[in-house]
Design a protein around this motif. Structure first.
Motif, PDB file in Angstrom:
ATOM      1  N   SER A 286       0.829  -1.209   0.000  1.00 40.89           N
ATOM      2  CA  SER A 286       0.000   0.000   0.000  1.00 40.89           C
ATOM      3  C   SER A 286       0.859   1.253   0.000  1.00 40.89           C
ATOM      4  N   CYS A 287       2.010   1.223   0.689  1.00 46.53           N
ATOM      5  CA  CYS A 287       2.910   2.378   0.668  1.00 46.53           C
ATOM      6  C   CYS A 287       3.500   2.603  -0.718  1.00 46.53           C
ATOM      7  N   LEU A 288       3.862   1.520  -1.406  1.00 50.00           N
ATOM      8  CA  LEU A 288       4.386   1.669  -2.761  1.00 50.00           C
ATOM      9  C   LEU A 288       3.329   2.247  -3.696  1.00 50.00           C
ATOM     10  N   ALA A 289       2.095   1.740  -3.574  1.00 50.79           N
ATOM     11  CA  ALA A 289       1.009   2.278  -4.405  1.00 50.79           C
ATOM     12  C   ALA A 289       0.700   3.719  -4.035  1.00 50.79           C
ATOM     13  N   ALA A 290       0.715   4.013  -2.733  1.00 48.13           N
ATOM     14  CA  ALA A 290       0.422   5.371  -2.286  1.00 48.13           C
ATOM     15  C   ALA A 290       1.477   6.360  -2.753  1.00 48.13           C
ATOM     16  N   GLY A 291       2.728   5.903  -2.881  1.00 47.63           N
ATOM     17  CA  GLY A 291       3.780   6.779  -3.375  1.00 47.63           C
ATOM     18  C   GLY A 291       3.483   7.276  -4.783  1.00 47.63           C
ATOM     19  N   HIS A 292       2.992   6.380  -5.638  1.00 41.86           N
ATOM     20  CA  HIS A 292       2.632   6.785  -6.995  1.00 41.86           C
ATOM     21  C   HIS A 292       1.373   7.664  -6.987  1.00 41.86           C
ATOM     22  N   LEU A 293       0.391   7.316  -6.155  1.00 39.25           N
ATOM     23  CA  LEU A 293      -0.821   8.133  -6.069  1.00 39.25           C
ATOM     24  C   LEU A 293      -0.502   9.526  -5.530  1.00 39.25           C
ATOM     25  N   ASP A 294       0.416   9.589  -4.576  1.00 39.19           N
ATOM     26  CA  ASP A 294       0.830  10.882  -4.016  1.00 39.19           C
ATOM     27  C   ASP A 294       1.435  11.761  -5.115  1.00 39.19           C
ATOM     28  N   ARG A 295       2.256  11.180  -5.964  1.00 38.58           N
ATOM     29  CA  ARG A 295       2.897  11.951  -7.027  1.00 38.58           C
ATOM     30  C   ARG A 295       1.874  12.417  -8.063  1.00 38.58           C
ATOM     31  N   LEU A 296       0.845  11.602  -8.336  1.00 39.30           N
ATOM     32  CA  LEU A 296      -0.146  11.939  -9.353  1.00 39.30           C
ATOM     33  C   LEU A 296      -1.251  12.850  -8.828  1.00 39.30           C
ATOM     34  N   SER A 297      -1.755  12.561  -7.629  1.00 40.15           N
ATOM     35  CA  SER A 297      -2.930  13.266  -7.111  1.00 40.15           C
ATOM     36  C   SER A 297      -2.648  14.132  -5.899  1.00 40.15           C
ATOM     37  N   GLY A 298      -1.454  14.019  -5.318  1.00 38.22           N
ATOM     38  CA  GLY A 298      -1.108  14.845  -4.181  1.00 38.22           C
ATOM     39  C   GLY A 298      -1.268  14.126  -2.854  1.00 38.22           C
ATOM     40  N   SER A 299      -0.571  14.653  -1.859  1.00 37.91           N
ATOM     41  CA  SER A 299      -0.563  14.035  -0.531  1.00 37.91           C
ATOM     42  C   SER A 299      -1.930  14.071   0.133  1.00 37.91           C
ATOM     43  N   LYS A 300      -2.689  15.139  -0.118  1.00 35.48           N
ATOM     44  CA  LYS A 300      -3.984  15.281   0.553  1.00 35.48           C
ATOM     45  C   LYS A 300      -4.929  14.152   0.172  1.00 35.48           C
ATOM     46  N   THR A 301      -4.954  13.784  -1.102  1.00 41.76           N
ATOM     47  CA  THR A 301      -5.821  12.694  -1.547  1.00 41.76           C
ATOM     48  C   THR A 301      -5.480  11.395  -0.830  1.00 41.76           C
ATOM     49  N   VAL A 302      -4.188  11.105  -0.712  1.00 41.03           N
ATOM     50  CA  VAL A 302      -3.757   9.870  -0.044  1.00 41.03           C
ATOM     51  C   VAL A 302      -4.181   9.873   1.419  1.00 41.03           C
ATOM     52  N   VAL A 303      -3.999  11.001   2.097  1.00 43.48           N
ATOM     53  CA  VAL A 303      -4.341  11.076   3.518  1.00 43.48           C
ATOM     54  C   VAL A 303      -5.839  10.892   3.725  1.00 43.48           C
ATOM     55  N   ILE A 304      -6.657  11.532   2.910  1.00 42.15           N
ATOM     56  CA  ILE A 304      -8.108  11.421   3.068  1.00 42.15           C
ATOM     57  C   ILE A 304      -8.576   9.984   2.849  1.00 42.15           C
ATOM     58  N   LEU A 305      -8.106   9.344   1.782  1.00 47.33           N
ATOM     59  CA  LEU A 305      -8.495   7.956   1.528  1.00 47.33           C
ATOM     60  C   LEU A 305      -8.056   7.039   2.672  1.00 47.33           C
ATOM     61  N   SER A 306      -6.875   7.287   3.194  1.00 43.73           N
ATOM     62  CA  SER A 306      -6.376   6.458   4.298  1.00 43.73           C
ATOM     63  C   SER A 306      -7.227   6.623   5.543  1.00 43.73           C
ATOM     64  N   LEU A 307      -7.632   7.848   5.834  1.00 40.49           N
ATOM     65  CA  LEU A 307      -8.453   8.089   7.023  1.00 40.49           C
ATOM     66  C   LEU A 307      -9.812   7.416   6.912  1.00 40.49           C
ATOM     67  N   VAL A 308     -10.394   7.410   5.724  1.00 45.12           N
ATOM     68  CA  VAL A 308     -11.674   6.725   5.534  1.00 45.12           C
ATOM     69  C   VAL A 308     -11.517   5.229   5.819  1.00 45.12           C
ATOM     70  N   LEU A 309     -10.445   4.633   5.325  1.00 47.46           N
ATOM     71  CA  LEU A 309     -10.204   3.212   5.590  1.00 47.46           C
ATOM     72  C   LEU A 309      -9.997   2.940   7.077  1.00 47.46           C
ATOM     73  N   LEU A 310      -9.277   3.833   7.764  1.00 49.09           N
ATOM     74  CA  LEU A 310      -9.034   3.640   9.196  1.00 49.09           C
ATOM     75  C   LEU A 310     -10.326   3.759   9.997  1.00 49.09           C
ATOM     76  N   LEU A 311     -11.197   4.650   9.591  1.00 46.82           N
ATOM     77  CA  LEU A 311     -12.492   4.777  10.277  1.00 46.82           C
ATOM     78  C   LEU A 311     -13.309   3.493  10.120  1.00 46.82           C
ATOM     79  N   ILE A 312     -13.346   2.946   8.910  1.00 46.05           N
ATOM     80  CA  ILE A 312     -14.079   1.695   8.685  1.00 46.05           C
ATOM     81  C   ILE A 312     -13.476   0.564   9.517  1.00 46.05           C
ATOM     82  N   ALA A 313     -12.149   0.481   9.529  1.00 46.30           N
ATOM     83  CA  ALA A 313     -11.485  -0.590  10.263  1.00 46.30           C
ATOM     84  C   ALA A 313     -11.710  -0.481  11.760  1.00 46.30           C
TER      85      ALA A 313
END
Length: 444
Positions: A286-313
């Motif tokens: 997930s970190c490797l995938a997030a690294g590419h997503l961070d470069r394409l969509s920015g750090s904020k997008t990665v953080v928001i998606l991660s927080l949604v997953l943590l809330l569900i978990a």
């Protein structure tokens, strides 16, 4: 990157998956009181880290080199971890708690200085990728150590053999908790070995002011930085407040998640270790995938998606118990089929653990790159010091809330539910924060 590889086993095998659950489930006969004590350890550590990290970061900006600071804290961390070997079942809790506090403080202070080196070493366009890759490499290092512990050191107290069907290495006796206690010295030796490349091959900042003058200048600079945040850099301030809130929830999950499972299911070192391996395998990819997503969509997008997953978990974890999920709305078979993770509830818990693995690396790595893109290298030390403050300033509130609710109700489940409030509040505030956190000229 090798700093993360060196540092992560402390958090993986000591804090979260092996020694922490051992402390809760086997060091005493009262797991609820032990969970609260473990939470109190995290609370004390967090308060010290929150108070001193910004000061140390500001001093580092004035004095220049970061490596001498990292070396000093490495001595404290390594010595404290080595002492965990003596935490035998039935021994007083105060000593392992004291050494865990010292090790935790030293580990976090080292991270402040390591993170503040990054803006000088990495182009802004590559910060997100490098940060997430380093974080993933850290999880890989943690997993390597965890696999070694589970496969070669951790034995079933009933059979005396590891999951590979062999006697534990070094003659470790699981009945005496030696398979869990050895993780302290093991993490210490790993850290000592693998921080050496950072010292030998990574360029450091040039020497600045003498230490005495740097301390005075650093304190003044910190005061000016705090004033600057309130008056001229409100976007960074908003991000730091959001991060302060959601990081409290993340810290709570990391510190308490393994211990919570040990208390609920009675997991020993073997089960906790396998659970940790699952989470770390997911976290690496997930970190490797997030690294590419961070470069394409920015750090904020990665953080928001991660927080949604943590809330569900987190919601899933607190709604699961032997025999049901979703607070009893979905019944599960209570039959124990034998072996590890033998009940249906344990298997469901693994799925929620996988969600945590997908999110808790990227949410931290992309938060780091979020700030790195928002500050100048010359001010990185003081801002990463405040960044550490934002990750720890109220983190004692998450663990303290857990302790108070657990003490009052006698239910660790209700204590864990408090983490949802921190994750949700941070997410809501972050959504309205501009990225990167750089002020527009008309707002200055």
């Amino acid at each position: 990157m090798l700093f993360d590889w060196a540092a992560q086993p402390f958090f993986t095998v000591v804090t979260t998956f092996v020694f922490g659950p051992y402390f809760v489930a086997r060091l005493t006969e009262d797991p609820v009181a032990a969970q609260a004590m473990w939470s109190n350890m995290a609370t004390v550590s967090s308060i010290v880290i929150a108070l001193l990290s910004p000061v140390l970061g500001a001093i580092a900006d004035q004095s220049g080199p970061r490596k001498p600071w990292i070396a000093c804290f490495a001595v404290v961390k390594i010595a404290s971890l080595a002492m965990l070997w003596f935490a035998a079942p039935g021994s007083a809790l105060v000593w392992p708690v004291t050494f865990m506090i010292l090790a935790s403080i030293a580990a976090e202070f080292s991270i402040v200085f390591n993170d503040s080196m990054m803006p000088r070493l990495v182009p802004a366009s590559e910060v997100g990728r490098v940060s997430n890759t380093a974080w993933g490499l850290g999880y890989l290092g943690g997993m390597v150590v965890l696999i070694f512990v589970v496969g070669f050191l951790a034995a079933d107290p009933k059979t005396g053999v590891t999951i590979l069907g062999m006697a534990p290495l070094f003659g470790l006796d699981p009945a005496l908790g030696e398979d869990a206690r050895i993780t302290g010295p093991l993490a210490a030796g790993w850290y000592l070995l693998f921080i050496l490349p950072m010292f030998f091959f990574t360029p450091d900042a040039k020497r600045g002011e003498p230490m005495k003058k740097a301390v005075l200048s650093g304190v003044r600079e910190l005061s000016a930085t705090l004033s600057e945040l309130v008056t001229r850099r409100k976007t960074i301030l908003r991000f730091l407040i959001a991060r302060m809130l959601y990081q409290d929830g993340v810290n709570g999950l990391l510190i308490l998640g393994g211990a919570f499972a040990a208390g609920m299911f009675g997991w020993a070192t073997l089960e906790i270790g396998l659970f940790g391996i699952l989470i770390n395998v997911v976290a690496i990819f997930s970190c490797l995938a997030a690294g590419h997503l961070d470069r394409l969509s920015g750090s904020k997008t990665v953080v928001i998606l991660s927080l949604v997953l943590l809330l569900i978990a987190t919601l899933g974890i607190i709604s699961t118990a032997p025999g049901y999920i979703l607070f009893g709305l979905v019944p599960l078979s209570p039959v124990d089929t034998g072996g590890v993770f033998a009940t249906s509830a344990e298997k469901v818990y693994l799925l929620f653990g996988a969600l945590i693995g997908m999110a808790f690396g990227p949410v931290q790595a992309s938060s780091r790159s979020y700030l790195s893109r928002s500050v100048h290298p010359d001010e990185a030390g003081r801002y990463f010091g405040i960044y550490a403050l934002s990750g720890r300033a109220t983190s004692f509130m998450a663990t303290l809330s857990f302790s108070l609710v657990t003490y009052a109700s006698g239910s660790a489940r209700l204590g864990m539910a408090m983490l949802i409030l921190f994750l949700l509040a941070g997410l809501v505030l972050l959504i309205g924060t501009r990225y990167p956190a750089v002020e527009r000229p008309e707002e200055r």
